[in-house]
Enzyme design. Structure first.
Site, PDB file in Angstrom:
ATOM      1  N   HIS A 153       0.839  -1.218   0.000  1.00 26.05           N
ATOM      2  CA  HIS A 153       0.000   0.000   0.000  1.00 26.05           C
ATOM      3  C   HIS A 153       0.869   1.263   0.000  1.00 26.05           C
ATOM      4  CE1 HIS A 153      -3.276  -2.740   1.384  1.00 26.05           C
ATOM      5  NE2 HIS A 153      -2.295  -3.254   2.112  1.00 26.05           N
ATOM      6  N   SER A 274      14.157  21.969 -16.004  1.00 18.85           N
ATOM      7  CA  SER A 274      12.969  22.797 -16.178  1.00 18.85           C
ATOM      8  C   SER A 274      13.394  24.127 -16.772  1.00 18.85           C
ATOM      9  CB  SER A 274      12.296  23.021 -14.822  1.00 18.85           C
ATOM     10  OG  SER A 274      11.495  24.184 -14.863  1.00 18.85           O
ATOM     11  N   LYS A 280      15.454  22.064 -10.859  1.00 11.13           N
ATOM     12  CA  LYS A 280      14.732  20.839 -11.189  1.00 11.13           C
ATOM     13  C   LYS A 280      15.549  19.862 -12.021  1.00 11.13           C
ATOM     14  CE  LYS A 280      10.856  19.796 -10.675  1.00 11.13           C
ATOM     15  NZ  LYS A 280       9.561  20.249 -11.171  1.00 11.13           N
ATOM     16  N   GLU A 287       8.866   8.889 -16.860  1.00 10.34           N
ATOM     17  CA  GLU A 287       7.448   9.250 -17.029  1.00 10.34           C
ATOM     18  C   GLU A 287       6.938   8.861 -18.415  1.00 10.34           C
ATOM     19  OE1 GLU A 287       6.590  13.197 -14.581  1.00 10.34           O
ATOM     20  OE2 GLU A 287       8.478  13.296 -15.664  1.00 10.34           O
TER      21      GLU A 287
END
Ligand code: ARG
Length: 462
Positions: A153, A274, A280, A287
């Site tokens: 979980h 970024s 970043k 992704e």
């Protein structure tokens, strides 16, 4: 090529909707190989003369060299790769080119070409997955002792080792490889010679063309041969399943690379920055692997929907079989390569992982197990006692092994100081030495077996 019975040519719309050359040009190598096998058989069977067959074979070689050098020309009037090649052959060698299509139809031709293409795609995926497995076992071997929290979980559950976690993905890749191998075995029958749908009256030798093209033998039913796309769906099913695994692995890296976790530093080579936030470093490759899995599953659904409800034998709907397979193959190849690089080059922050494993009462099960083993308490009761200890530790904001013995004995008198040895994360993982468990000694065994299976090490003498 088929204009004989028509008074007028196709409209612009007809030409456009009909053309598969924009995508099926990818089949040119397979189309030439199958045509060469076919014409060699026609000559051997004395269906065409040796002279014509030689001219056809030489012409096909010339066309292959042209395609390799300049690409395949895209003329919608010629519809597809089969007619494009045949029309070029006619330009090169004249009327003898017309003999190539004897005892053959585009229906068995495209079925054969596409099988050859998908068969090769299976082999490419297998090679890619083997490289991913090498990366996984290499990193798992390095981190057989590195302790991290194991989750269920996404809540801290029990300590595990990073090596164990990585080897879970090795197992998934192993099953994926077996699915592709299985699909490859099943598809390896040659439809060439089924002709349009019913077979042919010419005395062809289907075993000869099947062997020449590396198939195990000819398909058994001509109707099935030209209408079957199971092989492509089998490939897409295996691809979809494989992409789900890659997506899950990508997701782990995305979570682990987030600042609150900080379990991993992604390789610069597989990250992006970024344009506005200078600090970043984004896990874009991971992704996109996660995203691509959705598209690959979509390719599977696309082809299943194309095939559902089609009567025997060939219908033009089936021309739509290729784009989803080509798309899935290219997305999957990229995804495997990206995850292989990620696994091979990521920096695992093992101190952060170990510190996280200390949090969240990950060794509570070890306390319960100790009560069962050392004090003979039934597990359910031990579970209850341990719950009380966790509650107390939580109220004080300390780890389980920071509770003084007096507090533990107040909860249950059967606890003694030996319990502390069981409460460390090292003791916890070392204890889980059941077959396939997370104990470093077990992980090393699995890594050793995997290295033998991958040909990285020699196995024990038989
Ligand atoms: N371009 C077609 C395809 O990809 C080739 C087969 C055409 N067969 C036919 N009977 N029209 O499916």
């Amino acid at each position: 090529m088929w204009g004989g019975r028509f008074a007028a040519g196709p409209s612009a719309i007809m030409r456009e909707i009909n053309a598969s050359i924009p995508f099926d040009k990818a089949l040119w190598r397979q189309d030439i190989a199958a045509s060469k096998a076919h014409v060699a058989m026609l000559a051997r069977q004395a269906i065409v003369s040796g002279e014509d067959a030689a001219a056809i074979a030489a012409g096909l070689d010339t066309i292959a060299a042209e395609y390799a050098a300049d690409g395949v020309p895209e003329d919608w009037d010629l519809e597809d790769i089969h007619m494009t090649t045949e029309s070029r052959l006619a330009m090169l060698i004249g009327p003898a080119a017309g003999r190539l299509h004897t005892a053959r139809s585009r229906n068995d031709q495209v079925a054969t070409d596409f099988r050859l293409w998908v068969r090769e795609a299976c082999e490419q995926v297998d090679a890619g997955l083997a490289a991913l497995q090498v990366a996984l076992v290499t990193r798992a071997g390095e981190h057989a002792d590195s302790i991290m929290p194991g989750f269920t979980h996404l809540q801290t559950a029990q300590p595990v080792t990073l090596g164990h976690h990585l080897m879970a993905y090795y197992e998934m890749a192993r099953r994926d490889r077996s699915r592709f191998a299985d699909a490859r075995t099943r598809m390896n029958q040659c439809p060439l010679g089924a002709a349009a749908l019913a077979g042919t009256g010419f005395p062809i030798d289907r075993a000869m063309t099947a062997t020449a093209l590396g198939f195990d033998g000819p398909t058994a039913n001509s109707l099935d041969s030209v209408s079957d796309r199971d092989f492509a769906i089998d490939y897409l099913m295996a691809a979809a399943q494989c992409s789900l695994h890659l997506s899950r692995l990508a997701e782990e890296f995305i979570i682990w690379a987030s600042q609150p976790f900080g379990f991993v530093t992604l390789p610069d080579s597989l990250s992006t920055g970024s344009s506005i936030m200078p600090q970043k470093k984004n896990p874009d490759a991971a992704e996109l692997v996660r995203g691509h899995s959705g598209r690959i599953a979509g390719c599977l659904v696309s082809l299943m929907m194309t095939m559902k409800g089609l009567p025997l034998a060939y219908s033009k709907d089936m021309q739509d079989d290729k784009p989803p397979v080509f798309e899935a193959a290219s997305l999957l190849g990229l995804s495997i390569a990206a995850m292989t690089g990620m696994v091979a080059e990521a920096t695992f922050r093992t101190l952060r992982m170990r510190a996280a494993a200390e949090l969240g009462y990950a060794t509570a099960t070890d306390l319960a197990d100790w009560l069962v083993r050392q004090a003979g308490i039934p597990f359910r009761e031990a579970h209850h006692i341990t719950g009380a200890a966790v509650k107390l530790a939580e109220s004080r904001g300390v780890a389980l092994d920071a509770l003084p013995l007096a507090d533990l004995t107040a909860i249950d008198a059967r606890i003694d100081e030996r319990v502390y040895a069981a409460l460390s994360v090292e003791a916890s993982v070392a204890a889980r030495a059941s077959h396939g468990g997370t104990a470093p000694v077990e992980v090393r065994k699995r890594v050793a077996e995997a290295r033998v299976a991958l040909g990285l090490n020699e196995g024990p003498p038989a």
